[in-house]
Design a protein around this motif. Structure first.
Motif, short mmCIF file in Angstrom:
data_model
loop_
_atom_site.label_atom_id
_atom_site.label_comp_id
_atom_site.label_asym_id
_atom_site.label_seq_id
_atom_site.Cartn_x
_atom_site.Cartn_y
_atom_site.Cartn_z
N LYS A 160 -14.55 -11.29 -28.72
CA LYS A 160 -13.04 -10.70 -27.92
C LYS A 160 -12.74 -9.76 -28.63
N GLY A 202 1.13 -14.85 -31.49
CA GLY A 202 0.06 -15.58 -31.45
C GLY A 202 -1.08 -15.14 -30.94
N ILE A 203 -1.21 -13.56 -30.68
CA ILE A 203 -2.77 -13.04 -31.09
C ILE A 203 -3.31 -13.02 -32.14
N TYR A 236 -4.03 -9.61 -23.05
CA TYR A 236 -5.62 -9.77 -24.50
C TYR A 236 -5.11 -10.75 -24.38
N LEU A 237 -3.79 -11.64 -25.25
CA LEU A 237 -3.26 -12.87 -25.91
C LEU A 237 -3.89 -14.14 -24.39
N LEU A 278 -4.30 -16.81 -33.46
CA LEU A 278 -5.75 -17.12 -32.49
C LEU A 278 -6.89 -16.65 -33.27
N LEU A 279 -6.78 -15.19 -33.29
CA LEU A 279 -7.66 -14.93 -34.23
C LEU A 279 -7.84 -15.37 -35.48
N ILE A 307 -0.19 -9.06 -23.43
CA ILE A 307 -0.12 -10.84 -23.41
C ILE A 307 -1.73 -11.00 -22.57
N VAL A 338 -8.64 -14.19 -25.31
CA VAL A 338 -8.96 -13.65 -26.44
C VAL A 338 -10.23 -14.77 -26.31
N LYS A 339 -10.03 -15.96 -25.98
CA LYS A 339 -11.15 -16.87 -26.15
C LYS A 339 -11.93 -16.49 -25.24
N VAL A 394 4.56 -12.12 -29.16
CA VAL A 394 2.81 -12.80 -28.54
C VAL A 394 2.05 -11.73 -30.18
#
Lengths: 220, 614
Positions: free
Chosen positions: B447, A163-164, B198-199, A167-168, B196, B202-203, A160
């Motif tokens: 974000k 993944g974060i 947040y994941l 993405l960022l 999770i 997030v966008k 996770v």
């Protein structure tokens, strides 16, 4: 003659004495309960006198193993009160003196020591070969160094996090690329606002030439 | 038409929006997002319980009736508002009527409470999921005590599954007053749950739109697998038969109808602002009418489908327990009367009890209390709902299945997906109105805002991972959202139909959809739904007052079961605060807007006077 009478008495008396020693709820005896059908189902063997003899032999072995000096024999294990459940009582006599019973505690220690061997001899387990009063010691819990759930947790949370971060970082890169592209193309944003893009929908109108400023050529 | 467009443009500038609002990639994403939000844990654990309590198959009648009268029209109304106003709940309600902007604020506050405690359920699901990766499931057996002579006492008095939930998962204290520290394992799982979430958000809707493809569809796959597994289990048919046997006399009980209405209401997630938020990212001309009907139907059919699964597993567990009970009685009889093993079988145990009582009465009497009465109906009657069903009853059923680790993993993944899907809606209901506010969108990007909201909820949510955390959780679950939602939706319906005007609403809908409002919608929204809502509202108040001091179930470790305990005074005050804090937003905001308008008006008058005099 007297000797012969005494001998006869002994022959009669001994089993009678043995009977007195072994009885239901004997103070130094244990009740054994065997559940063959539960343990073995179709492959259950028949419980007969030979099996009883085997039991006596196994118990003698257990006693010998515990008290290493003494030589116990099959005769020292006395069985009684057999039922069709397959349960019976037994007592253990001392090899030196057949009228003396081995105390309950010692028998228990001997049984506990060789419990696994006794079970395996009869293809049974702690639950199906019960010595009433002797509770089986439960297996010690296996304590691994890291609890297994923590390992799975670590894997998931690592994924996770990755993944974060991905993405960022990707959106940051995209923004930087767009900024670079923007300074080259010119004012795209302002154009869109002028054209009347509202709520993401282009208000496409047609250019009304009635309002164009071409009067300046027709001034008097 | 032109007047309306100018009005809309002025709205945008006051709200401070960017030129282009984010949108779903296609209408399917929106539908799946709504399905993912509406289909949640309540479908799996509350509907089967209600079905069982209120007469099995007969409960479907009030349920479907309430769906048509209450659920679908209100769902339609919320989608219409969101799609029309293109703003989160605060902005949307302020746009409808400036005095009633508080409705949106109340929705946000209620959603915030929901966010805080709902993710704790996901944390528990994670805990159980991670503990399923062991050769023997930890809730299958009692752990041995320190000197290896027997099992831990608390576990002996309760059951292994209860012990695992109350002691190892929660490490629960005896009452709400004993706080204790934080359970580290729970805190870690909660952290993971929030990361999770947040994941996924997030966008914004770009990421959420892709996630809902999975969270909306995968639970159905698991439910189908479980259905096949469930109906092939031994004894499953007992549960299904028990559930579907209609007891029509329950229809005369008003509680049945009340429960049907509240179930529809909460299951669809009305009043939280999530639906408004989701719809605000739609294209203006999206056909939400068809989608509203589709999502409501899908939600209700999922409830019915899930209850078949639940009851087949329930039937398996009840049959298993019943047969274990019979086996214990059989062994007891065999051992006491020293009969050969194959004389008594499971089928003729009952017959033998009578026989032995007749032939050996004294010996039979000596059995005394050890002889249990085995009753299948009683096993099935133990109706459980909520977290008890999901984590205790289900895990008990799973441990008896062959290859139990696989079923356990599958089941908890399904719970996680259902819970995460609903969490998405909850969090978006909070974030969308916040990101619409001018002063927030100017200073931070989406974000950062998303991250801050998640962090804030995580830190407050840690309070639910303490030793008394479960009691606070129950309090939030029972009082945090129930009463305030009814009030919010009631005000919503009255606002839209009478203050904003059903005619204006009709025109807006015609503008979006291209056809006039059907008379079904008009009758339901303006007439039937408000009446039903008022009736529900009154019932809740009466029930609350009649109920006396609010109580909760405290786990007593000596007895090994839950005991009913009263809330201490400060907890009762906190309940009052929970209820009041969201409900008060509405009158307070109205008052604030009124005062601001009066100041503005008097200020303008002063200015005009000064220019004239100058």
């Amino acid at each position: 003659m007297l000797v012969w009478i005494l001998f006869l008495l002994c022959q009669v008396g001994a089993p009678a004495l043995a009977q007195d020693l072994c009885q239901r709820d004997a103070p130094n005896g244990y009740k054994v309960r065997i559940s063959l059908k539960t343990a073995l189902g179709e492959d259950a063997y028949e419980w007969n006198q030979s099996e009883m003899f085997f039991f006596q032999a196994t118990m003698a072995f257990a006693m010998r193993r515990h008290f290493q000096m003494e030589t116990y024999n099959v005769d020292n294990i006395i069985l009684c009160v057999q039922t069709s459940r397959v349960s019976f009582w037994f007592v253990v006599t001392s090899p030196d003196n057949t009228t003396m019973l081995i105390p309950k505690a010692d028998v228990e220690k001997a049984v506990r020591m060789s419990r696994h061997r006794i079970n395996n001899a009869f293809l049974l387990s702690d639950r199906t070969l019960e010595f009433l009063g002797i509770y089986p010691t439960l297996a010690a819990p296996v304590n691994p160094d890291t609890p297994p759930w923590l390992i799975v947790f670590g894997v998931v949370i690592g994924a996770v996090c990755a993944g974060i971060i991905a993405l960022l970082v990707s959106s940051l890169l995209q923004k930087r690329r767009k900024e670079k592209g923007m300074t080259e193309d010119g004012q795209d944003e302002e154009d869109m606002q002028v054209k009347g893009v509202e709520n993401g929908i282009n208000l496409d109108g047609t250019y009304n030439r009635g309002f164009t400023d071409d009067d300046r050529f027709t001034k008097l | 038409q032109a007047f309306y467009k100018l009005h809309a443009i002025s709205l945008d500038s006051t709200m401070g929006k960017d030129a282009a609002r984010a949108e779903w990639d296609n209408p399917m994403q929106f539908v799946l997002a709504c399905v993912s939000y509406a289909v949640g844990l309540g479908n799996v654990w509350r509907f089967p319980y209600l079905c069982q309590m209120h007469g099995g198959g007969g409960f479907l009648i009030p349920y479907l009736l309430m769906l048509v009268l209450l659920g679908v029209p209100l769902f339609y109304m919320e989608l219409a508002i969101g799609q029309k106003m293109r703003l989160g709940s605060i902005g949307a309600w302020r746009a409808i009527n400036p005095y009633l902007g508080g409705v949106g604020l109340a929705s946000v506050v209620t959603s915030m409470y929901l966010c805080l405690y709902y993710n704790v359920i996901n944390a528990w699901s994670f805990w159980y999921l991670f503990h399923s990766f062991q050769s023997v499931l930890p809730w299958a057996e009692c752990p041995v005590n320190s000197n290896l002579t027997g099992h831990v006492e608390e576990c002996e008095r309760a059951t292994p599954t209860q012990y695992f939930f109350y002691r190892e998962t929660l490490d629960i204290s005896g009452s709400i007053e004993e706080n204790g520290g934080i359970h580290m394992g729970q805190a870690l799982c909660l952290l993971l749950a929030w990361m999770i979430v947040y994941l996924f958000i997030v966008k914004g809707v770009k990421s959420t739109g892709k996630v809902v493809y999975f969270t909306a569809t995968f639970p159905y796959l698991v439910l189908i697998i479980y259905l096949i597994r469930g109906v092939t289990l031994h004894g499953a048919i007992n549960g299904v038969k028990y559930m579907f046997t209609p007891k029509m006399e329950q229809l005369a009980n008003p509680t049945t109808w009340i429960n049907a209405a509240t179930q529809i209401f909460f299951s669809l997630g009305l009043g939280f602002g999530s639906l408004i938020a989701f719809a605000s990212y739609n294209q203006y001309n999206n056909n939400f009418e068809k989608q509203a009907i589709v999502v409501s139907m899908v939600n209700s059919s999922t409830s019915i489908f899930a209850s078949i699964v639940t009851f087949s597993i329930y039937g398996f567990k009840a049959t298993f327990n019943y047969e274990s009970c019979l086996e214990r009685v059989r062994l007891l009889l065999l051992n006491t009367f020293d009969l050969a093993e194959d004389t008594i079988s499971l089928e003729n145990v009952i017959h033998w009890i009578a026989e032995l009582n007749r032939t050996h009465p004294e010996q039979f009497a000596s059995l005394g209390g050890r002889l249990e009465t085995c009753d299948l109906e009683a096993e099935l009657d133990t109706a459980v709902e909520g977290t008890g069903l999901a984590f205790i009853v289900y895990s008990e059923a799973i441990k008896n299945m062959p290859v139990s680790q696989l079923w356990s993993v599958l089941y908890f993944i399904m719970l996680l997906l259902l819970g995460m899907g609903s969490m998405l809606g909850n969090v978006i209901a909070v974030i969308t109105p916040l990101s619409d506010l001018k002063f927030i969108s100017r200073y931070m990007s989406t974000k950062t805002l998303n991250g801050l909201v998640c962090l804030f909820c995580l830190l407050l949510g840690l309070g639910f991972t303490t030793h008394s955390g479960n009691y606070w959780f129950t309090m939030f679950n029972d009082y945090g959202a129930t009463f305030s939602l009814l009030f919010i939706v009631l005000i919503e319906v009255i606002t839209v139909c009478y203050i904003y005007g059903i005619k204006r609403f009709e025109k807006d809908v015609e503008d979006m959809l291209g056809h006039r409002l059907n008379c079904y919608w008009k009758i339901m929204l303006a007439g039937v739904s408000p009446i039903l809502l008022i009736a529900l509202f009154i019932f809740y108040i009466v029930n609350y007052i009649q109920g006396g001091t609010p109580t909760y179930q405290a786990w007593n470790k000596e007895l090994g079961k839950s005991v009913v305990t009263e809330y201490p005074p400060y907890a009762q005050a906190f309940i009052g605060l929970l209820l009041a804090s969201s409900v008060c937003c509405i009158p307070l905001t109205a008052l604030y807007t009124y005062c601001k308008k009066r100041n503005l008006a008097s200020g303008k008058r002063e200015r005009t006077v000064s220019t004239v005099s100058a």
